[in-house]
Motif scaffolding. Sequence first.
Motif, PDB file in Angstrom:
ATOM      1  N   GLY A 256       1.096  -0.806   0.008  1.00  0.00           N
ATOM      2  CA  GLY A 256       0.252   0.035  -0.453  1.00  0.00           C
ATOM      3  C   GLY A 256       1.109   1.085  -0.183  1.00  0.00           C
ATOM      4  O   GLY A 256       2.221   1.263  -0.518  1.00  0.00           O
ATOM      5  N   VAL A 257       0.180   2.855  -0.084  1.00  0.00           N
ATOM      6  CA  VAL A 257       1.435   3.938  -0.066  1.00  0.00           C
ATOM      7  C   VAL A 257       2.018   3.466   1.401  1.00  0.00           C
ATOM      8  O   VAL A 257       2.961   4.316   1.067  1.00  0.00           O
ATOM      9  N   PRO A 258       1.974   3.287   2.732  1.00  0.00           N
ATOM     10  CA  PRO A 258       2.846   3.314   3.212  1.00  0.00           C
ATOM     11  C   PRO A 258       4.233   2.771   2.804  1.00  0.00           C
ATOM     12  O   PRO A 258       5.037   3.338   2.595  1.00  0.00           O
ATOM     13  N   ALA A 259       4.497   1.355   2.421  1.00  0.00           N
ATOM     14  CA  ALA A 259       5.062   1.040   1.945  1.00  0.00           C
ATOM     15  C   ALA A 259       6.154   1.729   0.429  1.00  0.00           C
ATOM     16  O   ALA A 259       6.705   1.599  -0.152  1.00  0.00           O
ATOM     17  N   MET A 260       5.318   2.068   0.088  1.00  0.00           N
ATOM     18  CA  MET A 260       5.859   2.724  -1.989  1.00  0.00           C
ATOM     19  C   MET A 260       6.249   4.301  -1.159  1.00  0.00           C
ATOM     20  O   MET A 260       6.941   4.502  -1.941  1.00  0.00           O
ATOM     21  N   GLU A 261       5.769   5.073   0.180  1.00  0.00           N
ATOM     22  CA  GLU A 261       6.140   6.121   0.143  1.00  0.00           C
ATOM     23  C   GLU A 261       7.602   5.655   0.540  1.00  0.00           C
ATOM     24  O   GLU A 261       8.252   6.662   0.233  1.00  0.00           O
ATOM     25  N   LYS A 262       8.225   4.795   1.400  1.00  0.00           N
ATOM     26  CA  LYS A 262       9.380   4.508   1.527  1.00  0.00           C
ATOM     27  C   LYS A 262      10.040   4.142   0.529  1.00  0.00           C
ATOM     28  O   LYS A 262      11.474   4.462   0.431  1.00  0.00           O
ATOM     29  N   ARG A 263       9.451   3.915  -0.397  1.00  0.00           N
ATOM     30  CA  ARG A 263      10.543   3.120  -1.543  1.00  0.00           C
ATOM     31  C   ARG A 263      10.484   4.214  -2.706  1.00  0.00           C
ATOM     32  O   ARG A 263      12.107   4.786  -2.857  1.00  0.00           O
TER      33      ARG A 263
END
Length: 357
Positions: A256-263
């Motif tokens: 989701g968005v939290p993982a995408m934000e990290k990436r």
Amino acid sequence: MSKKHNFGAGPCILPQEVFQQASAAVLDFNGLSILEISHRSSEFIDVMEEARDLVKKALNVPDGYTVLFLQGGASLGFLISAMNMSGKNKKAAYVNTGEWARKAVKEGKNAGLAVDVIASSEDKNYSYIPKGYSIASDYDYLHLTSNNTIFGTQFKSFPNSPVPVVCDMSSDIFSRRVNVADFDIIYAGAQKNLGPAGTTVYIVKENILGNSTHPAIPTYLDLKVHHEKDSMFNTPPVFPVYVSMLNLRHLIANGGVPAMEKRNQAKADLIYNEIDSNPLFKGTAVKEDRSNMNVTFVLEDEALAGDFTKMWTDAGVIGLKGHRSVGGFRASMYNAMDLDSVQVLVDVMKEFALKKA
Ligand SMILES: *Cc1c(COP(=O)(O)O)cnc(C)c1O
């Protein structure tokens, strides 16, 4: 064909898996092509419902908001948002952070509103996000552009506003967490970070619907009409909605968005570190406002542009040329871009510095 690393500003790259699923559906979607199915078929109604639900899921959209997939791009969103938010004061505040924000101002005026640009970074070619301005409480709304695709700046936090906030999130929606409850309307052209060109997503607080004081909103531009028809007032852009839905499925399946934000942060750190440590390059945006999506930079010595361009082109990098209003280079790194592709570009920058030393 050897692998291309697409740093273009939009339309965007999408995950390979999404391209594969989309192409399979062109040939066979329950025995028909996705391109020929009726938008009134139960199959497509399911697609539209899932797409709207996945937007809610991805951004934790609270109750009391509706999600719509419309046409016209963010460019029509400038006008749609202004017409629908037109309130009793017929007056709106805009923050001018670049070319798209300026176009939004123009459409606010076209909607019949008195528009005040309450803050602007035009004085320094939009290289920063204005801060410390006050927002009067008699505006119908405040309009912001969360990420400035052309100039490479991004709001890292949003101003506390006494009036409803409308935000064009075309180039960073789903790239980072946002608190949807802080906004009355969020809109975004799909082609920057969601799907193919041809649809625009709107996240709208339901209690604004039907409250516009605009004397005559054309039917298609009235968000209430679309909400009441479950985003199927007229023929929706079937294929762009389908591919956006596939991409949202992929996003959620991958953290989701939290993982995408990290990436996205890792990609941004990699390239900004190189820009800051490499003597040949400099960033054009002030550090604290640098965009994690669109990285704008120039050569200290513009005469080297031809040699540098040849090197990145040979490495399979495309779409790196900067917008004419900034010059230099722009690396757009939307969600689907891998860290490996950013590494390819960074390696070229390192090698270029060694060669020119
Ligand atoms: C690309 C872009 C637009 C224009 O989008 P269209 O869908 O082509 O109308 C508007 N705002 C921002 C921030 C953009 O990046």
